[in-house]
Design a protein around this motif. Structure first.
Motif, mmCIF file in Angstrom:
data_model
loop_
_atom_site.group_PDB
_atom_site.id
_atom_site.type_symbol
_atom_site.label_atom_id
_atom_site.label_comp_id
_atom_site.label_asym_id
_atom_site.label_seq_id
_atom_site.Cartn_x
_atom_site.Cartn_y
_atom_site.Cartn_z
ATOM 1 N N LEU A 100 3.056 17.141 0.431
ATOM 2 C CA LEU A 100 2.959 15.934 -0.395
ATOM 3 C C LEU A 100 4.326 15.266 -0.543
ATOM 4 O O LEU A 100 4.432 14.021 -0.542
ATOM 5 C CB LEU A 100 2.401 16.288 -1.782
ATOM 6 N N GLY A 101 5.390 16.079 -0.663
ATOM 7 C CA GLY A 101 6.741 15.514 -0.744
ATOM 8 C C GLY A 101 7.124 14.781 0.531
ATOM 9 O O GLY A 101 7.727 13.686 0.488
ATOM 10 N N GLY A 102 6.767 15.371 1.667
ATOM 11 C CA GLY A 102 7.040 14.700 2.948
ATOM 12 C C GLY A 102 6.262 13.399 3.076
ATOM 13 O O GLY A 102 6.787 12.396 3.595
ATOM 14 N N LEU A 103 4.986 13.448 2.599
ATOM 15 C CA LEU A 103 4.165 12.241 2.650
ATOM 16 C C LEU A 103 4.760 11.153 1.741
ATOM 17 O O LEU A 103 4.774 9.971 2.089
ATOM 18 C CB LEU A 103 2.736 12.579 2.211
ATOM 19 N N TYR A 104 5.255 11.575 0.564
ATOM 20 C CA TYR A 104 5.904 10.633 -0.372
ATOM 21 C C TYR A 104 7.119 9.979 0.288
ATOM 22 O O TYR A 104 7.327 8.758 0.195
ATOM 23 C CB TYR A 104 6.317 11.393 -1.633
ATOM 24 N N ALA A 117 0.829 -1.205 0.000
ATOM 25 C CA ALA A 117 0.000 0.000 0.000
ATOM 26 C C ALA A 117 0.865 1.257 0.000
ATOM 27 O O ALA A 117 0.608 2.219 -0.747
ATOM 28 C CB ALA A 117 -0.936 -0.014 1.209
ATOM 29 N N ALA A 118 1.917 1.257 0.831
ATOM 30 C CA ALA A 118 2.808 2.422 0.883
ATOM 31 C C ALA A 118 3.530 2.616 -0.441
ATOM 32 O O ALA A 118 3.731 3.755 -0.893
ATOM 33 C CB ALA A 118 3.825 2.239 2.013
ATOM 34 N N ASP A 119 3.897 1.547 -1.099
ATOM 35 C CA ASP A 119 4.607 1.640 -2.369
ATOM 36 C C ASP A 119 3.693 2.131 -3.492
ATOM 37 O O ASP A 119 4.085 2.986 -4.299
ATOM 38 C CB ASP A 119 5.187 0.265 -2.708
ATOM 39 N N LEU A 120 2.471 1.607 -3.525
ATOM 40 C CA LEU A 120 1.575 1.946 -4.622
ATOM 41 C C LEU A 120 0.829 3.270 -4.409
ATOM 42 O O LEU A 120 0.227 3.793 -5.357
ATOM 43 C CB LEU A 120 0.562 0.816 -4.831
ATOM 44 N N LEU A 121 0.852 3.797 -3.213
ATOM 45 C CA LEU A 121 0.257 5.120 -2.983
ATOM 46 C C LEU A 121 1.149 6.244 -3.497
ATOM 47 O O LEU A 121 0.685 7.371 -3.703
ATOM 48 C CB LEU A 121 -0.017 5.316 -1.489
ATOM 49 N N GLN A 122 2.433 5.934 -3.710
ATOM 50 C CA GLN A 122 3.372 6.975 -4.133
ATOM 51 C C GLN A 122 2.998 7.589 -5.488
ATOM 52 O O GLN A 122 2.983 8.816 -5.627
ATOM 53 C CB GLN A 122 4.791 6.412 -4.143
ATOM 54 N N LEU A 148 9.706 5.347 3.202
ATOM 55 C CA LEU A 148 10.332 4.772 4.398
ATOM 56 C C LEU A 148 9.483 3.646 4.975
ATOM 57 O O LEU A 148 10.014 2.627 5.426
ATOM 58 C CB LEU A 148 10.549 5.866 5.447
ATOM 59 N N LEU A 149 8.147 3.834 4.957
ATOM 60 C CA LEU A 149 7.263 2.769 5.446
ATOM 61 C C LEU A 149 7.395 1.518 4.589
ATOM 62 O O LEU A 149 7.446 0.392 5.101
ATOM 63 C CB LEU A 149 5.809 3.257 5.444
ATOM 64 N N SER A 150 7.445 1.698 3.264
ATOM 65 C CA SER A 150 7.605 0.554 2.363
ATOM 66 C C SER A 150 8.915 -0.174 2.635
ATOM 67 O O SER A 150 8.952 -1.404 2.694
ATOM 68 C CB SER A 150 7.559 1.040 0.913
ATOM 69 N N LEU A 151 9.994 0.596 2.835
ATOM 70 C CA LEU A 151 11.291 -0.007 3.121
ATOM 71 C C LEU A 151 11.266 -0.749 4.455
ATOM 72 O O LEU A 151 11.727 -1.902 4.548
ATOM 73 C CB LEU A 151 12.366 1.090 3.148
ATOM 74 N N LEU A 152 10.717 -0.115 5.498
ATOM 75 C CA LEU A 152 10.702 -0.709 6.833
ATOM 76 C C LEU A 152 9.894 -2.002 6.858
ATOM 77 O O LEU A 152 10.382 -3.047 7.346
ATOM 78 C CB LEU A 152 10.134 0.296 7.843
#
Length: 606
Positions: free
Chosen positions: A79-83, A49-54, A88-92
């Motif tokens: 939006l940049g901070g959210l990206y 979800a974190a990856d595909l929301l980008q 980071l969430l996807s990586l973690l």
């Protein structure tokens, strides 16, 4: 030929059913790790979800801020901070997901190897007569590693890539159902490519693995027999055969690599064509103001990502096939039962200690054969008094080792019985029987480890001082003293570096440490020179005092001082008595003795 086709199909169906049953059986090992698997699913959902929301975040930035002429910087910064946060969430969570699946997968395989080795250690010797040690090593190492890949690669791919596809389709239909519908026109082409390549990829994979197995087997065989190869000057011929097998594997491996590359590039080409198609359709819609540019950007990104999970799932097909075959082989081993039922309930020895058994042995009309149609022993009856030293002689194939194997209960009789102190060996628990009977073989086996561990066979209840006393008792203390680290000297596999006599002395020290009431010496001095044999014979005399001792020998000189000599011929007792009695009779034993003396006289002349 027509009749063979249904038979072949039935065989394939049985194999598939067996593999499916094996996979289901191995899934039992996954139950203790269900929390890790639940964690894997949860982490996968968050990471995907974190990856595909980008791309969706970029779409918002383009359509809601850049394309409408907004000059406010703070929303873009947000939006940049959210990206960045989503990245980071996807990586973690991808990291946590991989850690959890590896913990679960390696834990499953660790327990599987443990159970498999324990099961193999309980199977009867007849099983090892049929199976090669190399094949069993492959099961414990290679097959279990392939099963590990099923959990750590196939299962992870099915969960991660399957969810990725579902999420991509969801976001695509949320963005624009019409453009998403056009994208689904690619699915038949994807299915066709996967179907065309799947069978061919499986064949190339199996061909490569089979040729690699032949190469490894040939290499192992030649390394084991290198002395023989060099003795007959066959190095050039063996190198030629190795080169043939190596070239064959090289060609099969290149064929497999070409297939994989062609498959991957086909998907890449299809992906690029899809991007071009979506760009053309979407670009026309953007120019006609029927589609926002940010939506087109997100669509192109999702289309590029769409082929990755499909490619990954297809690539795992070979791994799934290999895991199914490996699981089937492992499961067949688990379903193999020992031919020696350990249902003994009767103890022997004083206070239930088998090492304090009296040592009276009796063979009652024993008939035995490795196959029922070909008996090796026929009607053997013997009464052995406690403490007697019994010599067993006869030509090769007479049944000497078979007779002793029945006493150790490596095999069971087809008829008759073998008793110790009046108790049938089949009624004695195997752990007690193996404590009561000590065996020293022609080739003593030493393990990788210290002298102390090799004497006590890694039994920590036996103290180092007891080991030293045993070595002093059999005369091995002097040789240990010459070793660099004494009793802590680490031996390599099979005790290389020690002479045959020194290895045999270590095996005699084992007998002293474990104190069996019955001792079996199976050609224990057959491979020793005369001076070493004399040293080992002294140790033998020390060890056998107070024990019922069976000495199997080809050389008559080894058993001449036995209390009784049993002469076997074609599976029957030809004669029985002391050396002097048998010589006076002038029968079969006397001829064997005369033949052995003749051989000894001829040796110096040669």
């Amino acid at each position: 030929m027509a009749g063979q086709e249904p038979e072949n199909r039935a065989k394939q169906d049985r194999e598939k059913a067996g593999q499916s049953a094996a996979i289901r059986g191995l899934l039992v090992y996954a139950k203790p790790h269900k929390r890790q698997f639940v964690g894997v699913v949860g982490c996968t959902i968050i990471a995907i979800a974190a990856d595909l929301l980008q791309p969706y975040i970029v779409k918002i930035a383009i359509d809601d801020h850049l394309m409408n002429g907004s000059k406010e910087f703070s929303p873009l910064l947000l939006l940049g901070g959210l990206y960045l946060l989503l990245s980071l969430l996807s990586l973690l969570f991808s990291y946590i997901q991989n850690q959890l699946i590896q913990i679960a997968g390696q834990g499953i395989v660790m327990q599987l190897r443990k159970d498999l080795f324990r099961h193999l250690s309980r199977l009867s010797p007849s099983f090892y007569d049929r199976m090669s040690s190399g094949g069993l090593v492959t099961h414990i190492s290679g097959d279990t590693e392939t099963v590990s890949q099923f959990f750590t690669q196939v299962c992870l791919s099915l969960v991660r890539d399957g969810m990725t596809l579902a999420f991509i389709l969801f976001f695509m239909f949320q963005l624009d159902p019409v453009l998403a519908g056009y994208s689904l026109l690619l699915l038949p082409a994807i299915a066709l490519i996967a179907a065309l390549f799947r069978g061919y990829m499986r064949k190339t994979y199996q061909l490569s693995r089979s040729r690699l197995s032949r190469l490894i087997a040939f290499t192992a065989e030649n390394l084991s027999g290198m002395n023989l190869v060099q003795a007959f000057h066959q190095e050039r011929e063996q190198v030629k055969q190795f080169e043939d097998r190596n070239s064959s594997y090289y060609e099969a491996n290149l064929r497999e690599i070409r297939t994989n590359v062609l498959f991957n590039r086909s998907f890449d080409l299809l992906g690029n064509l899809s991007v071009a198609f979506v760009t053309w359709i979407g670009g026309r819609a953007v120019y006609g103001e029927g589609l926002e540019f940010g939506v087109l950007y997100a669509f192109i990104t999702y289309i590029r990502q769409f082929f990755q999970p499909i490619n990954s799932i297809t690539q795992q097909w070979n791994t799934l096939q290999a895991a199914s075959v490996s699981a089937d082989r492992i499961w067949r081993l688990f379903k193999t039962n020992s031919e020696l039922a350990d249902k003994g309930v009767t103890t022997i020895g004083q206070d239930g200690d088998p090492r304090r058994a009296v040592g009276a042995v009796r063979f009652n009309d024993v008939v035995f054969g490795y196959t029922p149609e070909e008996p090796v022993l026929q009607g053997i009856s013997l009464d052995i008094e406690p403490g007697q030293r019994i010599g067993i002689v006869g030509t090769t194939g007479a049944g000497k080792s078979s007779l002793i194997s029945l006493l150790c209960r490596f095999y069971d009789t087809q008829r008759g019985s073998v008793t110790i102190d009046g108790v049938d060996v089949r009624q004695i628990p195997l752990v007690q029987l193996r404590r009561a009977v000590g065996l020293v073989q022609q080739e003593p086996y030493l393990f990788s480890g210290s002298i102390i561990d090799n004497v006590r066979l890694f039994d920590s209840s036996i103290s180092p001082e007891q080991v030293r006393e045993a070595c002093r008792f059999v005369g091995a203390d002097a040789l240990v003293g010459r070793l660099p680290d004494g009793y802590e000297t680490l031996l390599s596999e099979k005790g290389s570096g020690l002479s045959a006599g020194e290895r045999q002395l270590i095996s005699f020290a084992r007998i002293v440490v474990f104190r069996p009431s019955i001792l079996i010496l199976d050609e224990a001095t057959a491979n020793l020179d005369s001076s070493t044999e004399q040293m080992v014979q002294q140790a033998l005399n020390s060890v056998s005092v107070g024990r019922t001792t069976f000495v199997i020998a080809h050389r008559i000189s080894t058993v001449m001082d036995a209390d009784r000599i049993i002469v076997l011929r074609s599976g029957r007792i030809a004669e029985s008595g002391s050396h002097s009695e048998l010589m006076r009779r002038g029968g079969y034993y006397a001829r064997l003795y005369a033949h052995s003396q003749g051989e000894q006289e001829e040796q110096p002349a040669g």
